[in-house]
Design a protein around this motif. Structure first.
Motif, mmCIF file in Angstrom:
data_model
loop_
_atom_site.group_PDB
_atom_site.id
_atom_site.type_symbol
_atom_site.label_atom_id
_atom_site.label_comp_id
_atom_site.label_asym_id
_atom_site.label_seq_id
_atom_site.Cartn_x
_atom_site.Cartn_y
_atom_site.Cartn_z
ATOM 1 N N UNK A 1 17.755 21.558 39.002
ATOM 2 C CA UNK A 1 17.390 22.131 37.712
ATOM 3 C C UNK A 1 16.219 23.096 37.779
ATOM 4 N N UNK A 2 15.791 23.518 38.965
ATOM 5 C CA UNK A 2 14.728 24.512 39.007
ATOM 6 C C UNK A 2 15.265 25.836 38.453
ATOM 7 N N UNK A 3 14.445 26.440 37.625
ATOM 8 C CA UNK A 3 14.773 27.667 36.902
ATOM 9 C C UNK A 3 15.970 27.483 35.964
ATOM 10 N N UNK A 4 16.195 26.233 35.547
ATOM 11 C CA UNK A 4 17.226 25.940 34.546
ATOM 12 C C UNK A 4 16.628 24.979 33.523
ATOM 13 N N UNK A 5 17.406 24.660 32.479
ATOM 14 C CA UNK A 5 16.889 23.838 31.387
ATOM 15 C C UNK A 5 17.635 22.506 31.327
ATOM 16 N N UNK A 6 17.055 21.432 31.880
ATOM 17 C CA UNK A 6 17.711 20.120 31.818
ATOM 18 C C UNK A 6 17.398 19.386 30.516
ATOM 19 N N UNK A 7 18.247 18.425 30.196
ATOM 20 C CA UNK A 7 18.038 17.520 29.065
ATOM 21 C C UNK A 7 17.794 16.120 29.615
ATOM 22 N N UNK A 8 17.397 15.171 28.774
ATOM 23 C CA UNK A 8 17.239 13.797 29.276
ATOM 24 C C UNK A 8 18.485 13.264 29.953
ATOM 25 N N UNK A 9 19.651 13.548 29.397
ATOM 26 C CA UNK A 9 20.896 13.052 29.996
ATOM 27 C C UNK A 9 21.079 13.588 31.407
ATOM 28 N N UNK A 10 20.685 14.836 31.639
ATOM 29 C CA UNK A 10 20.815 15.413 32.979
ATOM 30 C C UNK A 10 19.919 14.688 33.976
ATOM 31 N N UNK A 11 18.731 14.306 33.529
ATOM 32 C CA UNK A 11 17.838 13.542 34.407
ATOM 33 C C UNK A 11 18.407 12.157 34.686
ATOM 34 N N UNK B 1 29.885 14.706 28.778
ATOM 35 C CA UNK B 1 29.759 15.738 29.810
ATOM 36 C C UNK B 1 30.699 16.911 29.543
ATOM 37 N N UNK B 2 30.282 18.079 30.024
ATOM 38 C CA UNK B 2 31.073 19.296 29.847
ATOM 39 C C UNK B 2 31.060 20.093 31.145
ATOM 40 N N UNK B 3 31.693 21.239 31.131
ATOM 41 C CA UNK B 3 31.636 22.128 32.296
ATOM 42 C C UNK B 3 30.288 22.836 32.390
ATOM 43 N N UNK B 4 29.468 22.699 31.343
ATOM 44 C CA UNK B 4 28.109 23.253 31.366
ATOM 45 C C UNK B 4 27.141 22.240 31.963
ATOM 46 N N UNK B 5 27.267 20.982 31.516
ATOM 47 C CA UNK B 5 26.436 19.887 32.007
ATOM 48 C C UNK B 5 27.373 18.758 32.406
ATOM 49 N N UNK B 6 27.449 18.489 33.699
ATOM 50 C CA UNK B 6 28.481 17.605 34.221
ATOM 51 C C UNK B 6 28.091 16.134 34.122
ATOM 52 N N UNK B 7 29.074 15.268 34.352
ATOM 53 C CA UNK B 7 28.844 13.824 34.310
ATOM 54 C C UNK B 7 27.914 13.364 35.430
ATOM 55 N N UNK B 8 27.800 14.146 36.483
ATOM 56 C CA UNK B 8 26.906 13.792 37.589
ATOM 57 C C UNK B 8 25.457 14.142 37.301
ATOM 58 N N UNK B 9 25.234 14.900 36.219
ATOM 59 C CA UNK B 9 23.878 15.329 35.896
ATOM 60 C C UNK B 9 23.531 16.701 36.434
ATOM 61 N N UNK B 10 24.468 17.363 37.090
ATOM 62 C CA UNK B 10 24.218 18.688 37.664
ATOM 63 C C UNK B 10 24.677 19.781 36.699
ATOM 64 N N UNK B 11 24.106 20.981 36.809
ATOM 65 C CA UNK B 11 24.638 22.103 36.030
ATOM 66 C C UNK B 11 26.086 22.368 36.441
ATOM 67 N N UNK C 1 21.453 11.031 34.492
ATOM 68 C CA UNK C 1 22.698 11.058 35.272
ATOM 69 C C UNK C 1 22.457 11.472 36.719
ATOM 70 N N UNK C 2 21.547 12.408 36.930
ATOM 71 C CA UNK C 2 21.250 12.820 38.302
ATOM 72 C C UNK C 2 20.625 11.678 39.093
ATOM 73 N N UNK C 3 19.698 10.953 38.486
ATOM 74 C CA UNK C 3 19.057 9.843 39.191
ATOM 75 C C UNK C 3 20.080 8.781 39.581
ATOM 76 N N UNK C 4 21.055 8.537 38.727
ATOM 77 C CA UNK C 4 22.102 7.569 39.061
ATOM 78 C C UNK C 4 23.039 8.136 40.122
ATOM 79 N N UNK C 5 23.413 9.394 39.940
ATOM 80 C CA UNK C 5 24.368 10.024 40.861
ATOM 81 C C UNK C 5 23.807 10.090 42.278
ATOM 82 N N UNK C 6 22.564 10.509 42.421
ATOM 83 C CA UNK C 6 21.996 10.726 43.750
ATOM 84 C C UNK C 6 21.520 9.436 44.410
ATOM 85 N N UNK C 7 21.216 8.415 43.592
ATOM 86 C CA UNK C 7 20.784 7.141 44.175
ATOM 87 C C UNK C 7 21.943 6.181 44.396
ATOM 88 N N UNK C 8 23.089 6.470 43.768
ATOM 89 C CA UNK C 8 24.225 5.566 43.885
ATOM 90 C C UNK C 8 23.997 4.242 43.182
#
Length: 793
Positions: free
Chosen positions: A543-553, A37-47, A555-562
Motif C-alpha cells: 500500500x505504499x503510495x496508495x490509500x488503504x482502508x482498515x479492511x485492507x490492513x 471484496x472487489x477488483x479494486x480491493x481484493x479479499x487478500x487485502x491487496x490492491x 485482510x493483509x495481516x491475515x493473508x500474509x501470516x496465514x
C-alpha cells in the motif's frame, strides 16, 4: 488431590463449560463488518487489478509577510481524474477556515467541565482561563482563507461555493475518466499565533522581537476522491486530520532576505539563497559521519540583532508527495547529515533556534537517521531525498519530508543556563521518531486520516515503539505497552478503536496507545515476531503510495501470516471489551494404577494428611478406652484396617492389567500429574493463555495456549495441564503481555498485592469554625484595598 481412573487419561486437552445463556461466538468471521471484496480491493487485502487513485500537481508562488504575519499566494492545480467516473465538480479543502470565528470548530467547542475548573484553581484561589483562552481569542481573530479568485486555464472565472472548510468548484465541462483539468486560485490569510489559537501550524514570537513560522495547511488543497467514500469532504473540526492526493509540487516562497527556510522537497536555487560557505558545508554533510552545522549559532544570533532589508525567494520541488509544508525564521541554526543504505539516500536536517540548544544539536538529526534506519526494517526504504525536524511552537506535527517538534531545554533559575531534564530529552527523541516516522504512515501509506486516525497514529506509534527499543536498553516506557493500556481498557469512557476521529473521547489512548498495544500483543503473543513482521511489511509494501482502508490492513495481516485473526480484530478494534482472565480453581489428579499395593498406600497417605479433629486431639491420652482395658474384645478388624491389601485385591488387579492397552501401560509408567484448571473470561475479550507453571523442584516453564481455547465456551473453560512432577504454582500472563486488566486473579495460589502503607500523610486541615467568617472578611478587605487603589490613581 483426586485419583483418576486410567480410562479418563484420554481427556481432551480442553474441557469447555456449557454456557447457560445463548452462545456468543467470539470467533465468527467479520463478514458483517468488512466491505465486500472487489477488483479494486481484493479479499487478500491487496490492491486489485482495477485499483485507481486520483492525482493533483501544484505550482505555487507565495509570500510571507513577516510584519503582518500573513501569507499571500497563487496556485495552479492540475487535477488528474484516474477514476472510472465522470466528475461535474471538484472539492477543495480550505483548512484555514477552521480559524474563522463562525467555523464549526469554534461554534461547537465547549469549555472544561465545572469539575475541571475547580481542579484548575491555583495558589491565587482563582479559576485559570488558559483552557478557554483559545475560544476568547478566536472570537476576534480575522482568520480563514480569503479566496480572491478561482479561474480556469484560460483565465476565465469559475463558479465556486464555500461550505465552511470545503470549497466546491463547478466545472464548465464534466471531467471524464482519464482526463485532467487545470485551474488557478489566488488567496491570502492571517497566520495564527500557535500558542494562543493552537493548531498544527502558526508563528511563535520571541523576547528578542523575532518570529519563527511553521506553515502548514497554507494553500487550498484537493480533497480526496476514492472508491470507498467518493469525495472525502467531511468538515475539518480539528481532530480528524487530512486525506490528500499524491502529486508533484513546484513551490517558490518569498520570505525576508535573512530568513532560512526548511521545506518539503529539494532546494532548487542554493546559489541564490545560501552563502558559498553554507553550500560547502551542505556538500560535506552528505558524506559526514556526524551532523555538520550549515548555519551556526553565531550566524543565527547575528541575524537576530540586525534585520536585513528586502526579500529572497526559495525554490523547492517535491515529487510524488501528498502535501507540502515549510518553516521560516532568521533564528534558525541548521545542521545536516547524510544517510545512505539500500534504496535510501537521504539528507537528514534539523532547524532550531538557539533556545533549542544544547538539546537539539545533540539529538535531533541523530534521531532522524535512527528513525529511518529502523522504519526501513519494518516497512520499506525511505523514498524521499530529505528528512527534516524543526523546533518551533507546534509540539509535534508531520508533513512529507518535514516535521515540527516542540521540546526545548529550560533556563536554570540559579545559573541562567539552558538545561534539560530526562523527560525532556526522551520526549524530544520520541517525538522526532514519531513525527519523522509519519513519513511512512500516512505520508506514503496514504490512509484516510479524516476517517480513521488509528490507521496512521496507531500503526506509526507501534513502529515508533520498536524504534525506541533499538535506541538504548531500558528506553523509558512509552504508551502502547500492553501493561500500560490495561488501565484505560477498564475505563467506562472507551469507544471502539474503529470510531471516527471526531467522536473519539480519549484521543491519545484510543488512537495511539490502544492500537499500539494491540499490535504488540499480536506480534509478541498471538503470531510471533517472524509471522507478524513479514505480514506487516507486506502491508506496507502493498500500500505504499496508495490509500488503504482498515479492511485492507486486517485482510493483509491475515493473508500474509496465514492466520485467521477475525476474533482479534473484533475484540480489540470493534468492541470495548477488555482482557481479564481469572484462574478460578485447580483440581489435582493422579492416574489410578489399580495396583492395590500402590492405591491403598496412596489412600493411607491421603488419610494421614488430613487434619486431626479437635475432638480426637483432646481425647488422646485423656479418654479411657474399653478395648484397652479388655483386649479380648479385639479381632481381625482391629489388626487390619481399610488399607490392608488382600488376595482378592491382588487377583482383581492382575485381571485389570491384562485388559490395559499399550498406551495405558506406558502412561502408568510415566507417572504423570494431572491438573484441571478452571479459567473465566471476565473481560469479554478472548485472549491466548500464557501459563507459567512452577513445579515442586523449583523448575518453571511457560505453556502457551492459542486464543482458540475459548472457541466453544468464551466465558468459562477447564484446561487439562499435565506435568512430570507435582505443580505448586500457576500464573496466567506472568509477563503482563496480554493487557490483562486485573492481575490479582491471575495466580494460584493467589498472591498478595504489594503496596505501601504511608505513615507520613499530609496534615489534615483543622475544623475551622471561623472559616466562612474569615473568608468574608478577607473579601471585604480586598474590595476596600481595590477602592483605595482606584482613588490613588
Amino acid at each position: 488431590m483426586i485419583r483418576l481412573p486410567i480410562g479418563l487419561a484420554a481427556l481432551c486437552l480442553t474441557m469447555s463449560a456449557i454456557a447457560a445463556e445463548p452462545f456468543d461466538d467470539k470467533f465468527r468471521q467479520l463478514d458483517e463488518l468488512l466491505p465486500t471484496p472487489t477488483t479494486i480491493r481484493t479479499a487478500s487485502g491487496a490492491p486489485g487489478h482495477a485499483y485507481w487513485q486520483q492525482r493533483a500537481d501544484y505550482q505555487i508562488r507565495a509570500s510571507l509577510d513577516e510584519a503582518n504575519r500573513a501569507i499571500t499566494g497563487a496556485e495552479t492545480i492540475t487535477y488528474h481524474n484516474n477514476s472510472p467516473d465522470t466528475l461535474s465538480y471538484l472539492w477543495v479543502q480550505l483548512d484555514q477556515n477552521i480559524y474563522k470565528p463562525n467555523s464549526d470548530a469554534r461554534t461547537t467547542a465547549t469549555v472544561p467541565s465545572r469539575d475541571g475548573w475547580a481542579k484548575a484553581r491555583g495558589p491565587e484561589d482563582g479559576v485559570k482561563f488558559d483552557a478557554v483562552r483559545t475560544l476568547l481569542e478566536a472570537r476576534t481573530f480575522p482568520g480563514g482563507f480569503n479566496i480572491k479568485s478561482v479561474k480556469d486555464a484560460n483565465g476565465r472565472p469559475l463558479n465556486f461555493v464555500i461550505n465552511r472548510t470545503m470549497m466546491r468548484i463547478d466545472l464548465p465541462q464534466p471531467l471524464k475518466a482519464g482526463a485532467r483539468v487545470a485551474f488557478s486560485i489566488e488567496w491570502n490569510y492571517n497566520i495564527t499565533e500557535s500558542k494562543v489559537l493552537g493548531g498544527r501550524s502558526g508563528y511563535e514570537k520571541f523576547d528578542d522581537k523575532n518570529d519563527l513560522f511553521e506553515i502548514a495547511q497554507w494553500f487550498p488543497r484537493m480533497a480526496a476522491y476514492y472508491d470507498v467514500y467518493g469525495w472525502q469532504h467531511k468538515q475539518f473540526l480539528g481532530a480528524g486530520e487530512f486525506t490528500l492526493e499524491f502529486g508533484d509540487y513546484d513551490i517558490q516562497l518569498t520570505v525576508p532576505a535573512d530568513h532560512v527556510v526548511a521545506s518539503t522537497g529539494e532546494l532548487q536555487n542554493p546559489d541564490a539563497v545560501l552563502s558559498a560557505a553554507q553550500r560547502e558545508r551542505l556538500r560535506q554533510a552528505r558524506s559526514a559521519t556526524k551532523p555538520v552545522v550549515i548555519v551556526t549559532q553565531a550566524e543565527a544570533e547575528a541575524k537576530e540583532k540586525t534585520r536585513a532589508a528586502g526579500t529572497r525567494t526559495w525554490h523547492f520541488k517535491a515529487k510524488n508527495v501528498r502535501d507540502f509544508a515549510f518553516a521560516s525564521s532568521r533564528k534558525f541554526i541548521w545542521d545536516a547529515q547524510g544517510y545512505k543504505k539500500g534504496n535510501t539516500d537521504v539528507l537528514a536536517m534539523s532547524y532550531y533556534p538557539k533556545e533549542g540548544n544544547p538539546l537539539w544539536e545533540k539529538y535531533s538529526t541523530q534521531s532522524i537517521i535512527h528513525t529511518i534506519d529502523q522504519y526501513n526494517k519494518y516497512s520499506f526504504d525511505y523514498p524521499y531525498p530529505v528528512a527534516i525536524s524543526v523546533n518551533g511552537p507546534v509540539g509535534g506535527m508531520e508533513y512529507p519530508m518535514i516535521s515540527f517538534n516542540g521540546p526545548r531545554p529550560t533556563k536554570d533559575k540559579k545559573t541562567g543556563e539552558l538545561t534539560y531534564s530526562k523527560r525532556t530529552k526522551y520526549g524530544l527523541i520520541s517525538v522526532i521518531i514519531h513525527e519523522v516516522g509519519h513519513n511512512y504512515f500516512p505520508m506514503v501509506v496514504n490512509s484516510d486520516e479524516r476517517q480513521w486516525t488509528w490507521m496512521d497514529e496507531g500503526l506509526n506509534s507501534f513502529v515508533q515503539y520498536l524504534a525506541e527499543q533499538a535506541w538504548e536498553e531500558h528506553y523509558p516506557q512509552s504508551r502502547g505497552e500492553p501493561r500500560v493500556i490495561a488501565e484505560y481498557m477498564k475505563s467506562r469512557n472507551q469507544v471502539p478503536i474503529m470510531t471516527n476521529s471526531e467522536s473519539v473521547l480519549q484521543f491519545g489512548n484510543n488512537a495511539y496507545a490502544k492500537p499500539t498495544a494491540a499490535l504488540i500483543v499480536l506480534r509478541e503473543t498471538v503470531l510471533g515476531r517472524e509471522l507478524f513482521d513479514f505480514a506487516f511489511k507486506e502491508y506496507a509494501q502493498r500500500w505504499k503510495f496508495k490509500r488503504p482502508t482498515p479492511a485492507d490492513f486486517f485482510r493483509t495481516m491475515e493473508d500474509a501470516s496465514g492466520t485467521d485473526l477475525d476474533w482479534f480484530w473484533r475484540g480489540w478494534f470493534y468492541t470495548t471489551d477488555a482482557v481479564d482472565v481469572s484462574v478460578d480453581g485447580i483440581s489435582e489428579y493422579s492416574i489410578g494404577t489399580k495396583d492395590p499395593e500402590v492405591e491403598k498406600a496412596w489412600k493411607r497417605a491421603q488419610r494421614d494428611a488430613e487434619p486431626v479433629s479437635i475432638t480426637d486431639q483432646r481425647n488422646k491420652g485423656t479418654l479411657p478406652r474399653r478395648i484397652d482395658a479388655h483386649p479380648e474384645l479385639k479381632d481381625f478388624y482391629n489388626e487390619h484396617d481399610d488399607f490392608t491389601v488382600t488376595n482378592k485385591d491382588r487377583n482383581t488387579y492382575n485381571t485389570a492389567v491384562e485388559d490395559l492397552e499399550d498406551w495405558q501401560k506406558a502412561l502408568l509408567k510415566e507417572g504423570k500429574h494431572l491438573y484441571l484448571v478452571d479459567f473465566s473470561n471476565l473481560g469479554g475479550l478472548v485472549s491466548p493463555l500464557v501459563l507459567e507453571i512452577q513445579l515442586a523442584s523449583g523448575k518453571k516453564y511457560i505453556e502457551r495456549v492459542p486464543a482458540e481455547v475459548w472457541r466453544y465456551s468464551p466465558k468459562k473453560i477447564t484446561k487439562l495441564i499435565i506435568t512430570d512432577e507435582p505443580m505448586v504454582g500457576l500464573t496466567q500472563d506472568p509477563y503482563w503481555e496480554t493487557a490483562d486488566t486485573d492481575t490479582s486473579n491471575n495466580s494460584w495460589p493467589r498472591k498478595a498485592t504489594p503496596s505501601r502503607l504511608e505513615l507520613y500523610k499530609a496534615q489534615q486541615p483543622q475544623n475551622d469554625l471561623m472559616k466562612d467568617f474569615n473568608e468574608k472578611l478577607k473579601t471585604k478587605e480586598d474590595k476596600a484595598a481595590a477602592t483605595d487603589a482606584q482613588k490613588a490613581e
